[in-house]
Design a protein around this motif. Structure first.
Motif, PDB file in Angstrom:
ATOM      1  N   ILE A 165       0.841  -1.199   0.000  1.00 19.73           N
ATOM      2  CA  ILE A 165       0.000   0.000   0.000  1.00 19.73           C
ATOM      3  C   ILE A 165       0.876   1.249   0.000  1.00 19.73           C
ATOM      4  N   LYS A 166       1.926   1.259   0.811  1.00 21.58           N
ATOM      5  CA  LYS A 166       2.821   2.414   0.855  1.00 21.58           C
ATOM      6  C   LYS A 166       3.431   2.691  -0.522  1.00 21.58           C
ATOM      7  N   LYS A 167       3.825   1.618  -1.232  1.00 20.19           N
ATOM      8  CA  LYS A 167       4.406   1.807  -2.566  1.00 20.19           C
ATOM      9  C   LYS A 167       3.416   2.475  -3.518  1.00 20.19           C
ATOM     10  N   TYR A 168       2.144   2.082  -3.432  1.00 21.05           N
ATOM     11  CA  TYR A 168       1.143   2.665  -4.331  1.00 21.05           C
ATOM     12  C   TYR A 168       0.768   4.086  -3.926  1.00 21.05           C
ATOM     13  N   VAL A 169       0.857   4.387  -2.658  1.00 21.70           N
ATOM     14  CA  VAL A 169       0.698   5.783  -2.229  1.00 21.70           C
ATOM     15  C   VAL A 169       1.847   6.617  -2.785  1.00 21.70           C
ATOM     16  N   ASP A 170       3.060   6.114  -2.659  1.00 21.51           N
ATOM     17  CA  ASP A 170       4.229   6.843  -3.166  1.00 21.51           C
ATOM     18  C   ASP A 170       4.157   7.016  -4.678  1.00 21.51           C
ATOM     19  N   MET A 171       3.644   5.988  -5.379  1.00 23.20           N
ATOM     20  CA  MET A 171       3.479   6.119  -6.830  1.00 23.20           C
ATOM     21  C   MET A 171       2.475   7.217  -7.158  1.00 23.20           C
ATOM     22  N   ALA A 172       1.381   7.303  -6.397  1.00 22.97           N
ATOM     23  CA  ALA A 172       0.398   8.355  -6.623  1.00 22.97           C
ATOM     24  C   ALA A 172       1.026   9.734  -6.420  1.00 22.97           C
ATOM     25  N   VAL A 173       1.912   9.842  -5.434  1.00 26.34           N
ATOM     26  CA  VAL A 173       2.606  11.112  -5.215  1.00 26.34           C
ATOM     27  C   VAL A 173       3.486  11.449  -6.418  1.00 26.34           C
ATOM     28  N   THR A 174       4.240  10.473  -6.899  1.00 26.92           N
ATOM     29  CA  THR A 174       5.143  10.689  -8.036  1.00 26.92           C
ATOM     30  C   THR A 174       4.367  11.081  -9.295  1.00 26.92           C
ATOM     31  N   LEU A 175       3.256  10.402  -9.542  1.00 26.53           N
ATOM     32  CA  LEU A 175       2.465  10.656 -10.747  1.00 26.53           C
ATOM     33  C   LEU A 175       1.435  11.772 -10.558  1.00 26.53           C
ATOM     34  N   LYS A 176       1.402  12.329  -9.350  1.00 30.53           N
ATOM     35  CA  LYS A 176       0.468  13.411  -9.008  1.00 30.53           C
ATOM     36  C   LYS A 176      -0.983  12.980  -9.190  1.00 30.53           C
ATOM     37  N   LEU A 177      -1.271  11.758  -8.721  1.00 33.25           N
ATOM     38  CA  LEU A 177      -2.642  11.247  -8.745  1.00 33.25           C
ATOM     39  C   LEU A 177      -3.320  11.607  -7.429  1.00 33.25           C
ATOM     40  N   PRO A 178      -4.584  11.977  -7.462  1.00 29.57           N
ATOM     41  CA  PRO A 178      -5.239  12.418  -6.222  1.00 29.57           C
ATOM     42  C   PRO A 178      -5.633  11.286  -5.283  1.00 29.57           C
ATOM     43  N   TYR A 179      -5.786  10.055  -5.810  1.00 28.19           N
ATOM     44  CA  TYR A 179      -6.340   8.974  -4.987  1.00 28.19           C
ATOM     45  C   TYR A 179      -5.478   7.712  -5.039  1.00 28.19           C
ATOM     46  N   VAL A 180      -5.610   6.899  -3.985  1.00 26.73           N
ATOM     47  CA  VAL A 180      -5.119   5.531  -3.985  1.00 26.73           C
ATOM     48  C   VAL A 180      -6.304   4.643  -3.600  1.00 26.73           C
ATOM     49  N   LEU A 181      -6.473   3.511  -4.297  1.00 26.63           N
ATOM     50  CA  LEU A 181      -7.550   2.573  -3.998  1.00 26.63           C
ATOM     51  C   LEU A 181      -6.981   1.361  -3.270  1.00 26.63           C
ATOM     52  N   ILE A 182      -7.387   1.217  -2.018  1.00 24.86           N
ATOM     53  CA  ILE A 182      -6.998   0.062  -1.215  1.00 24.86           C
ATOM     54  C   ILE A 182      -8.106  -0.959  -1.376  1.00 24.86           C
ATOM     55  N   ASP A 183      -7.824  -2.027  -2.082  1.00 29.32           N
ATOM     56  CA  ASP A 183      -8.865  -2.959  -2.513  1.00 29.32           C
ATOM     57  C   ASP A 183      -9.191  -3.983  -1.416  1.00 29.32           C
ATOM     58  N   ALA A 184      -9.669  -5.135  -1.829  1.00 32.20           N
ATOM     59  CA  ALA A 184     -10.217  -6.129  -0.898  1.00 32.20           C
ATOM     60  C   ALA A 184      -9.185  -6.628   0.115  1.00 32.20           C
ATOM     61  N   GLU A 185      -9.693  -7.130   1.216  1.00 32.64           N
ATOM     62  CA  GLU A 185      -8.938  -7.798   2.276  1.00 32.64           C
ATOM     63  C   GLU A 185      -8.116  -6.856   3.142  1.00 32.64           C
ATOM     64  N   TRP A 186      -8.377  -5.553   3.050  1.00 31.84           N
ATOM     65  CA  TRP A 186      -7.653  -4.630   3.919  1.00 31.84           C
ATOM     66  C   TRP A 186      -7.949  -4.889   5.397  1.00 31.84           C
ATOM     67  N   ASP A 187      -9.099  -5.519   5.680  1.00 27.47           N
ATOM     68  CA  ASP A 187      -9.455  -5.802   7.072  1.00 27.47           C
ATOM     69  C   ASP A 187      -8.631  -6.948   7.668  1.00 27.47           C
ATOM     70  N   GLU A 188      -7.854  -7.632   6.819  1.00 26.83           N
ATOM     71  CA  GLU A 188      -7.028  -8.736   7.288  1.00 26.83           C
ATOM     72  C   GLU A 188      -5.555  -8.341   7.443  1.00 26.83           C
ATOM     73  N   MET A 189      -5.278  -7.054   7.354  1.00 36.29           N
ATOM     74  CA  MET A 189      -3.898  -6.584   7.368  1.00 36.29           C
ATOM     75  C   MET A 189      -3.161  -6.997   8.653  1.00 36.29           C
ATOM     76  N   ASN A 190      -3.858  -6.951   9.786  1.00 39.19           N
ATOM     77  CA  ASN A 190      -3.192  -7.255  11.054  1.00 39.19           C
ATOM     78  C   ASN A 190      -2.899  -8.742  11.228  1.00 39.19           C
ATOM     79  N   LYS A 191      -3.405  -9.583  10.295  1.00 38.18           N
ATOM     80  CA  LYS A 191      -3.152 -11.024  10.367  1.00 38.18           C
ATOM     81  C   LYS A 191      -1.827 -11.411   9.709  1.00 38.18           C
ATOM     82  N   ILE A 192      -1.238 -10.479   8.963  1.00 39.72           N
ATOM     83  CA  ILE A 192       0.008 -10.778   8.249  1.00 39.72           C
ATOM     84  C   ILE A 192       1.186 -10.361   9.112  1.00 39.72           C
ATOM     85  N   GLU A 193       2.044 -11.317   9.381  1.00 37.31           N
ATOM     86  CA  GLU A 193       3.139 -11.098  10.323  1.00 37.31           C
ATOM     87  C   GLU A 193       4.072  -9.985   9.876  1.00 37.31           C
ATOM     88  N   SER A 194       4.335  -9.900   8.563  1.00 37.47           N
ATOM     89  CA  SER A 194       5.275  -8.891   8.065  1.00 37.47           C
ATOM     90  C   SER A 194       4.773  -7.459   8.251  1.00 37.47           C
TER      91      SER A 194
END
Length: 398
Positions: free
Chosen positions: A284-313
């Motif tokens: 997600i951070k990489k796609y936010v940074d890409m939006a900054v570089t390309l001057k895009l107003p939005y980032v879309l965080i798609d499905a399964e964001w509610d499971e983020m805390n289940k991933i150890e990394s």
């Protein structure tokens, strides 16, 4: 012999008297009704025929001339200009038909309904074999292809919706928009517009060359006045098709008093490269940074964001952290929800968070609190009335 000749001449006079021709404001598009047929012509070329027409004469009822503004789209200032005709199709029913310079729109209006199901519509487009076309086989996902063809004989393609096929094995259900090229350089795009509450969307079912408009499931009992959505056919060159605003011309204006918060824009979207990437904070951070570089107003965080805390990394990071990171970079975050009326079993989360009014109130208040700018709601189970009302409920709450 003389009597027979006289009878034939008289018959021809009667048929000519029954024929009628009406036109658009600039006269380039015309409609002729005769012999239970309605023929649409563009620039004096026959473009499309409707069969089994339940009326013989259209009466001029109104000259539509309005102007309206759009926030975004093909043009900001639009002109809605048409000749509107009406015809009775029964005691308590009529058809309202508008002829525009770039197409035709019509709907069926009913009065004095008494606790009954919606009347069956009788719109049949005749599309002869050999007509060049780009049709998508209907699927509730609307994620099919529009292959060029000149025949209705297409092998059904399986989808989440199953297979729709005729007795002879060909696909027999088609989605909007449906594009035709009836003659060289003249196109017709069949669709619909202005679906309101108590209405379902429709699709085309064909039996050979006959393509019938069939409204999807609607279990409501209707009382009083009711009408169908507008049936729309945009006609002209490809440029005319692309530039037309006919769909919004016949749609009801927004009832919002304040539209300043609506800001359309381009997003950086994780899904295409990382199907399950929205549960990974670092992606997600990489796609936010890409939006900054390309001057895009939005980032879309798609499905399964509610499971983020289940991933150890992710080291305990959650969607709140991802949203905060996007906002800290000046990028507005959008997040995904499963509508939970379509694909549910085996489908990604989050599920069942928007189905009830109290759930929507809670969820959207939470989104606003943490800094979410918008939502993407996915996986609807087709075009039935319940889904159409649900879509409008979601828009009201957003």
């Amino acid at each position: 012999m003389k009597k027979k000749i006289s009878a034939i001449i008289l018959c021809g006079v009667v048929l000519a008297m029954n024929a009628q021709n009406v036109t658009s404001p600039n006269g380039k598009l015309s409609v002729t009704t005769t012999d239970n047929k309605l023929v649409i012509s563009y620039d004096k070329q026959k473009t499309l025929e409707l069969a089994d027409v339940p009326f013989s004469k259209l009466e001029l009822a109104n000259k539509v001339t309005t102007n309206y503004k759009m926030l975004e789209g093909k043009r900001l200032h639009c002109t809605n200009e048409a000749n509107e005709y009406q015809a009775s199709i029964g005691k308590d029913a009529k058809i309202v038909m508008r002829l525009y310079n770039d197409g035709i729109a019509f709907r069926y209006e009913y009065t004095n309904l008494k606790n009954q199901k919606h009347p069956e519509e009788n719109t049949v487009y005749m599309i002869p074999e050999g007509t060049k076309r780009w049709f998508m086989q209907w699927a509730e996902s609307y994620e099919g292809f529009f292959p060029q063809n000149t025949t209705y004989k297409e092998t059904p393609v399986p989808s989440f919706s199953g297979v729709f096929k005729s007795a002879d094995g060909w696909c027999n259900r088609w989605a909007y928009p449906a594009l035709l090229e009836p003659s060289d350089g003249v196109f017709a795009l069949i669709s619909e517009a202005n679906i309101e509450r108590k209405q379902s969307a429709s699709s085309l079912y064909n039996d050979g060359e006959r393509y019938k408009v069939v409204q999807d499931k609607n279990e409501l009992d209707l009382t009083g006045d009711w009408h169908t959505p507008w049936r729309v056919v945009i006609i002209g060159s490809l440029a005319d098709i692309v530039q037309s605003t006919l769909v919004t011309d016949v749609s009801e204006p927004s009832k919002l008093n304040d539209t300043n918060w609506i800001k359309p824009g381009v997003v950086s979207w994780i899904y295409w490269a990382y199907n399950h990437g929205s549960n990974d904070y670092e992606i997600i951070k990489k796609y936010v940074d890409m939006a900054v570089t390309l001057k895009l107003p939005y980032v879309l965080i798609d499905a399964e964001w509610d499971e983020m805390n289940k991933i150890e990394s992710n080291k305990g990071k959650t969607i709140e952290d991802a949203v905060a990171y996007a906002n800290s970079k000046g990028v507005k975050p959008l997040i995904w929800y499963n509508s939970s009326v379509g694909w549910i079993d085996g489908a990604p989360t989050p599920k069942f968070r928007l189905n009830k009014p109290e759930d929507r109130e809670k969820e959207f208040a939470w989104c606003e609190k943490i800094g979410v700018a918008g939502v993407k709601i996915d996986f609807f189970s087709g075009d039935n009335q319940a889904n159409m009302d649900y879509c409008q409920d979601l828009l009201v709450w957003c």
